[in-house]
Design an enzyme around this catalytic site. Sequence first.
Site, mmCIF file in Angstrom:
data_model
loop_
_atom_site.group_PDB
_atom_site.id
_atom_site.type_symbol
_atom_site.label_atom_id
_atom_site.label_comp_id
_atom_site.label_asym_id
_atom_site.label_seq_id
_atom_site.Cartn_x
_atom_site.Cartn_y
_atom_site.Cartn_z
ATOM 1 N N TYR A 1 0.886 -1.077 -0.236
ATOM 2 C CA TYR A 1 -0.054 0.074 -0.058
ATOM 3 C C TYR A 1 0.802 1.146 -0.110
ATOM 4 O O TYR A 1 0.779 2.244 -0.918
ATOM 5 C CB TYR A 1 -0.715 -0.106 1.125
ATOM 6 C CG TYR A 1 -1.972 1.232 1.413
ATOM 7 C CD1 TYR A 1 -3.087 0.966 0.607
ATOM 8 C CD2 TYR A 1 -1.695 2.176 2.216
ATOM 9 C CE1 TYR A 1 -4.149 2.145 0.534
ATOM 10 C CE2 TYR A 1 -2.694 3.227 2.137
ATOM 11 C CZ TYR A 1 -3.732 3.246 1.705
ATOM 12 O OH TYR A 1 -4.728 4.134 1.628
ATOM 13 N N ALA B 1 4.038 1.453 -0.986
ATOM 14 C CA ALA B 1 4.535 1.658 -2.361
ATOM 15 C C ALA B 1 3.629 2.036 -3.327
ATOM 16 O O ALA B 1 4.135 3.081 -4.136
ATOM 17 C CB ALA B 1 5.135 0.274 -2.721
ATOM 18 N N SER B 2 2.497 1.670 -3.426
ATOM 19 C CA SER B 2 1.562 2.142 -4.367
ATOM 20 C C SER B 2 1.228 3.759 -4.170
ATOM 21 O O SER B 2 1.334 4.744 -5.085
ATOM 22 C CB SER B 2 0.414 1.444 -4.392
ATOM 23 O OG SER B 2 -0.474 1.679 -3.157
HETATM 24 N N1 LIG Z 1 -9.954 5.826 4.586
HETATM 25 C C1 LIG Z 1 -8.764 6.414 4.844
HETATM 26 O O1 LIG Z 1 -8.173 6.392 6.186
HETATM 27 C C2 LIG Z 1 -7.675 6.687 3.731
HETATM 28 C C3 LIG Z 1 -6.686 7.407 4.106
HETATM 29 C C4 LIG Z 1 -5.458 7.775 3.067
HETATM 30 C C5 LIG Z 1 -5.879 7.572 1.841
HETATM 31 N N2 LIG Z 1 -6.813 6.806 1.398
HETATM 32 C C6 LIG Z 1 -7.299 6.523 0.138
HETATM 33 O O2 LIG Z 1 -8.444 7.343 -0.301
HETATM 34 C C7 LIG Z 1 -9.163 6.460 -1.352
HETATM 35 C C8 LIG Z 1 -10.659 6.207 -0.998
HETATM 36 O O3 LIG Z 1 -10.594 5.260 0.115
HETATM 37 P P1 LIG Z 1 -11.736 5.126 1.049
HETATM 38 O O4 LIG Z 1 -11.417 5.026 2.406
HETATM 39 O O5 LIG Z 1 -12.781 6.052 0.865
HETATM 40 O O6 LIG Z 1 -12.018 3.657 0.685
HETATM 41 P P2 LIG Z 1 -13.481 2.844 0.426
HETATM 42 O O7 LIG Z 1 -13.134 1.226 0.631
HETATM 43 O O8 LIG Z 1 -14.502 3.334 1.694
HETATM 44 O O9 LIG Z 1 -13.986 3.319 -0.795
HETATM 45 C C9 LIG Z 1 -13.442 2.904 -1.997
HETATM 46 C C10 LIG Z 1 -14.063 2.963 -3.391
HETATM 47 O O10 LIG Z 1 -13.265 2.505 -4.379
HETATM 48 C C11 LIG Z 1 -13.932 1.331 -5.017
HETATM 49 N N3 LIG Z 1 -12.978 0.423 -5.776
HETATM 50 C C12 LIG Z 1 -12.005 -0.538 -5.164
HETATM 51 N N4 LIG Z 1 -11.450 -0.935 -6.225
HETATM 52 C C13 LIG Z 1 -11.964 -0.563 -7.360
HETATM 53 C C14 LIG Z 1 -11.685 -0.799 -8.719
HETATM 54 N N5 LIG Z 1 -10.728 -1.615 -9.096
HETATM 55 N N6 LIG Z 1 -12.220 -0.055 -9.741
HETATM 56 C C15 LIG Z 1 -13.077 0.989 -9.297
HETATM 57 N N7 LIG Z 1 -13.594 1.225 -8.086
HETATM 58 C C16 LIG Z 1 -12.750 0.381 -7.007
HETATM 59 C C17 LIG Z 1 -14.778 0.716 -4.143
HETATM 60 O O11 LIG Z 1 -15.805 0.051 -4.729
HETATM 61 C C18 LIG Z 1 -15.362 1.816 -3.214
HETATM 62 O O12 LIG Z 1 -16.397 2.442 -3.647
HETATM 63 C C19 LIG Z 1 -8.215 5.238 -1.523
HETATM 64 O O13 LIG Z 1 -7.435 5.526 -2.731
HETATM 65 C C20 LIG Z 1 -7.448 5.136 -0.478
HETATM 66 O O14 LIG Z 1 -6.194 4.361 -0.471
HETATM 67 C C21 LIG Z 1 -7.989 6.506 2.323
#
Ligand SMILES: NC(=O)c1ccc[n+]([C@@H]2O[C@H](COP(=O)([O-])OP(=O)(O)OC[C@H]3O[C@@H](n4cnc5c(N)ncnc54)[C@H](O)[C@@H]3O)[C@@H](O)[C@H]2O)c1
Length: 258
Positions: free
Chosen positions: A155, A157-158
């Site tokens: 994660y 690294a990505s």
């Molecule tokens: N929640 C956190 O604390 C946090 C912190 C830092 C970064 N992020 C980043 O924010 C972004 C959103 O995270 P979140 O917490 O809202 O996650 P979440 O799991 O609540 O929502 C993620 C959404 O992405 C969709 N998704 C997953 N794989 C997919 C794919 N291959 N194609 C299309 N849609 C896809 C899911 O269906 C979902 O609707 C992510 O990139 C995550 O890494 C989240």
Amino acid sequence: MRLEGRVALVSGAAMGIGKGIALLFAQQGAKVIAADVNAQAGSATAEEIRATGAKCIFHRTDVSAEADVKAAVAAAQKEFGQPIDVLANVAGIAHESPAHLLDLADWNRILTVNLTSMFLCAKYVLPAMISAKRGSIVNITSIQGLFGFPGYPHYAASKGGVISFTRQLAREYAQHGIRVNCIAPGTVETPMNVQVLERVPNPAELRRAWERMHPLGRIGQPIDVAWGALFLACDESSWVTGQCLSIDGGISCSVLPE
Ligand SMILES: NC(=O)c1ccc[n+]([C@@H]2O[C@H](COP(=O)([O-])OP(=O)(O)OC[C@H]3O[C@@H](n4cnc5c(N)ncnc54)[C@H](O)[C@@H]3O)[C@@H](O)[C@H]2O)c1
């Protein structure tokens, strides 16, 4: 309204941060294409947006599949009759494992969904942005792309890759009037983290630990990130490109945990 008349493609718009961004962009006048692999929740997001009188279509899209991304961009242009002005690359997944126990398949899956997807979405929106001589791309990275946290080597690294990719795109496409920035959120209350809380024996204790980690004393909400995405998407940030905006309750300014 900051995005009046603009078309915005928001990936991961079915829930969490992506849904928060899609709702705010629509409230600010954007015509939104909500792209997500989850058809049921994604359709519900689009329905919720349309109920406010704003324009939104859902397109079932696996952002790691090139054909899906190409089709989503084409669907947006067909539906709204104009090129995409704003791309918010939000879709992402997380998975916990130390490096010495991590399967190569899980490493590849995280890199593909979190990083390769951002390349694919950019690849297909950039040609029309170049022709229009304008555009804004907002990529969601994480504070894990900036700092080391145990348990998430793939994660991290990505997300580190997202930051480098953002800077590279910003440098290359500035000449075309296209800006590219990213946001590094701290811990945000979304289904992704609700699932983590559900897996531990004492969720309340873990939640309190997360709150203490953030100097401002709370975890974030999707809207906290969405306001930053709106700033980077709209013309008020017209002299900002290649930047990584931390929206993290102050976690990135602490050297030591509480
Ligand atoms: N929640 C956190 O604390 C946090 C912190 C830092 C970064 N992020 C980043 O924010 C972004 C959103 O995270 P979140 O917490 O809202 O996650 P979440 O799991 O609540 O929502 C993620 C959404 O992405 C969709 N998704 C997953 N794989 C997919 C794919 N291959 N194609 C299309 N849609 C896809 C899911 O269906 C979902 O609707 C992510 O990139 C995550 O890494 C989240």
